[in-house]
Design a protein around this motif. Structure first.
Motif, PDB file in Angstrom:
ATOM      1  N   GLU A  98       0.865  -1.171   0.000  1.00 32.07           N
ATOM      2  CA  GLU A  98       0.000   0.000   0.000  1.00 32.07           C
ATOM      3  C   GLU A  98       0.900   1.218   0.000  1.00 32.07           C
ATOM      4  O   GLU A  98       1.929   1.238   0.689  1.00 32.07           O
ATOM      5  CB  GLU A  98      -0.908   0.059   1.225  1.00 32.07           C
ATOM      6  CG  GLU A  98      -1.808   1.306   1.198  1.00 32.07           C
ATOM      7  CD  GLU A  98      -2.566   1.570   2.491  1.00 32.07           C
ATOM      8  OE1 GLU A  98      -3.194   2.635   2.591  1.00 32.07           O
ATOM      9  OE2 GLU A  98      -2.498   0.722   3.407  1.00 32.07           O
ATOM     10  N   CYS A 120      -7.124   3.419  -4.081  1.00 32.44           N
ATOM     11  CA  CYS A 120      -7.821   3.240  -2.806  1.00 32.44           C
ATOM     12  C   CYS A 120      -9.294   3.612  -2.887  1.00 32.44           C
ATOM     13  O   CYS A 120     -10.119   3.058  -2.151  1.00 32.44           O
ATOM     14  CB  CYS A 120      -7.121   4.061  -1.724  1.00 32.44           C
ATOM     15  SG  CYS A 120      -5.466   3.450  -1.315  1.00 32.44           S
ATOM     16  N   LEU A 123     -11.039   0.548  -4.359  1.00 31.33           N
ATOM     17  CA  LEU A 123     -11.064  -0.526  -3.366  1.00 31.33           C
ATOM     18  C   LEU A 123     -12.133  -0.273  -2.307  1.00 31.33           C
ATOM     19  O   LEU A 123     -12.884  -1.182  -1.936  1.00 31.33           O
ATOM     20  CB  LEU A 123      -9.695  -0.650  -2.697  1.00 31.33           C
ATOM     21  CG  LEU A 123      -8.635  -1.429  -3.472  1.00 31.33           C
ATOM     22  CD1 LEU A 123      -7.277  -1.255  -2.816  1.00 31.33           C
ATOM     23  CD2 LEU A 123      -8.997  -2.899  -3.558  1.00 31.33           C
ATOM     24  N   ALA A 124     -12.218   0.955  -1.810  1.00 30.44           N
ATOM     25  CA  ALA A 124     -13.214   1.277  -0.786  1.00 30.44           C
ATOM     26  C   ALA A 124     -14.624   1.132  -1.335  1.00 30.44           C
ATOM     27  O   ALA A 124     -15.526   0.611  -0.661  1.00 30.44           O
ATOM     28  CB  ALA A 124     -12.983   2.692  -0.263  1.00 30.44           C
ATOM     29  N   ALA A 127     -15.474  -2.586  -1.703  1.00 36.69           N
ATOM     30  CA  ALA A 127     -15.742  -3.196  -0.400  1.00 36.69           C
ATOM     31  C   ALA A 127     -17.129  -2.820   0.110  1.00 36.69           C
ATOM     32  O   ALA A 127     -17.861  -3.660   0.651  1.00 36.69           O
ATOM     33  CB  ALA A 127     -14.675  -2.770   0.603  1.00 36.69           C
ATOM     34  N   THR A 128     -17.510  -1.558  -0.068  1.00 33.70           N
ATOM     35  CA  THR A 128     -18.830  -1.104   0.376  1.00 33.70           C
ATOM     36  C   THR A 128     -19.938  -1.869  -0.335  1.00 33.70           C
ATOM     37  O   THR A 128     -20.919  -2.307   0.283  1.00 33.70           O
ATOM     38  CB  THR A 128     -18.977   0.407   0.122  1.00 33.70           C
ATOM     39  OG1 THR A 128     -18.004   1.108   0.894  1.00 33.70           O
ATOM     40  CG2 THR A 128     -20.365   0.891   0.505  1.00 33.70           C
ATOM     41  N   VAL A 139     -13.473  -8.976   1.506  1.00 30.83           N
ATOM     42  CA  VAL A 139     -13.224  -7.847   0.607  1.00 30.83           C
ATOM     43  C   VAL A 139     -11.745  -7.643   0.311  1.00 30.83           C
ATOM     44  O   VAL A 139     -11.381  -6.749  -0.456  1.00 30.83           O
ATOM     45  CB  VAL A 139     -13.822  -6.546   1.179  1.00 30.83           C
ATOM     46  CG1 VAL A 139     -15.329  -6.670   1.318  1.00 30.83           C
ATOM     47  CG2 VAL A 139     -13.182  -6.178   2.512  1.00 30.83           C
ATOM     48  N   GLN A 142      -7.490  -3.565   2.284  1.00 29.20           N
ATOM     49  CA  GLN A 142      -7.999  -2.214   2.088  1.00 29.20           C
ATOM     50  C   GLN A 142      -6.926  -1.207   2.494  1.00 29.20           C
ATOM     51  O   GLN A 142      -6.002  -1.520   3.233  1.00 29.20           O
ATOM     52  CB  GLN A 142      -9.262  -1.997   2.927  1.00 29.20           C
ATOM     53  CG  GLN A 142     -10.451  -2.839   2.494  1.00 29.20           C
ATOM     54  CD  GLN A 142     -10.990  -2.436   1.147  1.00 29.20           C
ATOM     55  OE1 GLN A 142     -11.336  -1.282   0.921  1.00 29.20           O
ATOM     56  NE2 GLN A 142     -11.059  -3.393   0.224  1.00 29.20           N
ATOM     57  N   CYS A 143      -7.071  -0.001   1.997  1.00 23.89           N
ATOM     58  CA  CYS A 143      -6.100   1.043   2.305  1.00 23.89           C
ATOM     59  C   CYS A 143      -6.313   1.553   3.730  1.00 23.89           C
ATOM     60  O   CYS A 143      -7.438   1.903   4.106  1.00 23.89           O
ATOM     61  CB  CYS A 143      -6.235   2.188   1.315  1.00 23.89           C
ATOM     62  SG  CYS A 143      -5.886   1.699  -0.395  1.00 23.89           S
ATOM     63  N   THR A 144      -5.239   1.602   4.498  1.00 27.85           N
ATOM     64  CA  THR A 144      -5.329   2.042   5.891  1.00 27.85           C
ATOM     65  C   THR A 144      -4.367   3.175   6.225  1.00 27.85           C
ATOM     66  O   THR A 144      -4.449   3.736   7.314  1.00 27.85           O
ATOM     67  CB  THR A 144      -5.059   0.864   6.844  1.00 27.85           C
ATOM     68  OG1 THR A 144      -3.756   0.335   6.577  1.00 27.85           O
ATOM     69  CG2 THR A 144      -6.103  -0.232   6.672  1.00 27.85           C
ATOM     70  N   THR A 149      -7.408   7.371   3.448  1.00 29.26           N
ATOM     71  CA  THR A 149      -8.717   6.954   3.952  1.00 29.26           C
ATOM     72  C   THR A 149      -9.855   7.920   3.635  1.00 29.26           C
ATOM     73  O   THR A 149     -11.019   7.526   3.674  1.00 29.26           O
ATOM     74  CB  THR A 149      -8.655   6.735   5.473  1.00 29.26           C
ATOM     75  OG1 THR A 149      -8.179   7.930   6.104  1.00 29.26           O
ATOM     76  CG2 THR A 149      -7.722   5.577   5.810  1.00 29.26           C
ATOM     77  N   THR A 151     -11.682   9.030   1.140  1.00 34.42           N
ATOM     78  CA  THR A 151     -11.984   8.832  -0.279  1.00 34.42           C
ATOM     79  C   THR A 151     -12.958   9.883  -0.812  1.00 34.42           C
ATOM     80  O   THR A 151     -12.931  10.207  -2.001  1.00 34.42           O
ATOM     81  CB  THR A 151     -12.552   7.423  -0.519  1.00 34.42           C
ATOM     82  OG1 THR A 151     -13.714   7.229   0.294  1.00 34.42           O
ATOM     83  CG2 THR A 151     -11.514   6.364  -0.175  1.00 34.42           C
TER      84      THR A 151
END
Length: 312
Positions: A98, A120, A123-124, A127-128, A139, A142-144, A149, A151
């Motif tokens: 990442e 990211c 990806l978010a 996942a949602t 999922v 994910q970006c952390t 974060t 987005t």
């Protein structure tokens, strides 16, 4: 007019990458006090094998940053990496990183040839959507990193980069177009919205009234906002007197683009505009039956009743 937008979108759902976390890649047997212990059959030759089989030292933060930058460059991301994490390795012995970028969203990149790059924001969103369909869905990573974060901030920046001329209040990911570009819907707090698309780092935008004409949908734009968009096009022209309450894009030909407008308290009109969106000609609905099938938003006046006793 071809339905090139609505039919072209595919959902952006990504299969989860199965990785072994970087912190879990080396293990040692210990006793109850945490001290290393010899395993069965240990000997000097066994110790030699142990040294030969020992996992390499974990990479330093500087090495991870350099490796992440290399993958970002190979992946044509235009990302100047400011922070990076090694998430782990896959069964294929590829590494997964990442990274945060100096500008724009960060990425998760798998070091295949070529690298597998996912930003990211995508990806978010993926996942949602997966969790909305199944709260237990896997999922994947994910970006952390903190810089990655927010987005929603990146989505609003996309609207600015695409030249959307309004105060943006909503943006969402739509999907991937057949040409490979990623499409987003933008909603405006004070005007009609747009679909925007990024293809090869170049942005384009399409007004929602055109999206609707091409069989797409705009969840963030109302009928009144589309009417307001057409009213601004009519300003300063022969059609300016029309208080537009509803409008539609009818289509285009070599002569220009045609809009129908329903007017409050007056007969509706069809207007032909040129490539610069300047009104060139206005046709009252009462006499515009031959223009693209005529008006659909304005009710045609009922035919006069025949006089009693039949025709004179």
């Amino acid at each position: 007019m071809k339905a090139r937008f609505a039919a072209a979108l595919a959902a952006l759902m990504f299969s989860a990458i199965s990785i072994v976390p970087a912190a879990a890649q080396t293990t040692r047997e210990t006793d109850e006090n945490g001290r290393p212990v010899a395993t069965e059959g240990s000997s000097r030759s066994g110790a030699g094998r142990s040294r030969r089989d020992r996992q390499p030292a974990a990479p330093s933060p500087e090495q991870i940053l350099a490796a992440a930058q290399e993958q970002a460059t190979l992946g044509n991301t235009n990302c100047q990496v400011t922070e990076a994490k090694l998430l782990g390795t896959t069964a294929e012995k590829t590494s997964v990183y990442e990274m945060a970028c100096a500008a724009g969203p960060g990425y998760i990149i798998e070091s295949k040839t070529p690298p597998v790059v996912t930003d990211c924001v995508i990806l978010a969103d993926s996942a949602t959507k997966l969790r909305a369909a199944n709260p237990e869905a896997e999922v994947g990573p994910q970006c952390t990193i903190a810089a990655n974060t927010d987005t929603e901030k990146f989505l609003r920046e996309y609207a600015q980069q695409a030249g959307v001329p309004c105060t943006v209040d909503e943006v969402k990911v739509l999907g991937r177009a057949t040409d490979g570009g990623i499409a987003y819907e933008v909603g405006c707090s004070d005007a009609a919205g747009f679909w925007i698309k990024n293809l090869n780092n170049a942005w384009s935008k399409t007004p929602c009234i055109q999206v609707l004409a091409e069989n797409g949908t705009c969840a963030f734009t109302t009928t009144a906002e589309n009417a307001g968009y057409v009213k601004t096009l009519f300003a300063g022209s022969e059609a300016a007197s029309c208080d537009v309450t509803e409008a539609r894009l009818m289509g285009r030909n070599a002569n220009g683009v045609f809009y129908e407008a329903k007017c409050a308290g007056a007969d509706g009109v069809i207007a032909r505009l040129n490539a610069e969106n300047a009104v060139q000609q206005v046709y009252p609905c009462a006499t515009a039956q031959a223009i693209g099938g005529g008006c659909k938003l304005t009710t045609a006046p009922a035919a006069a009743a025949a006089p009693a006793g039949g025709r004179p």
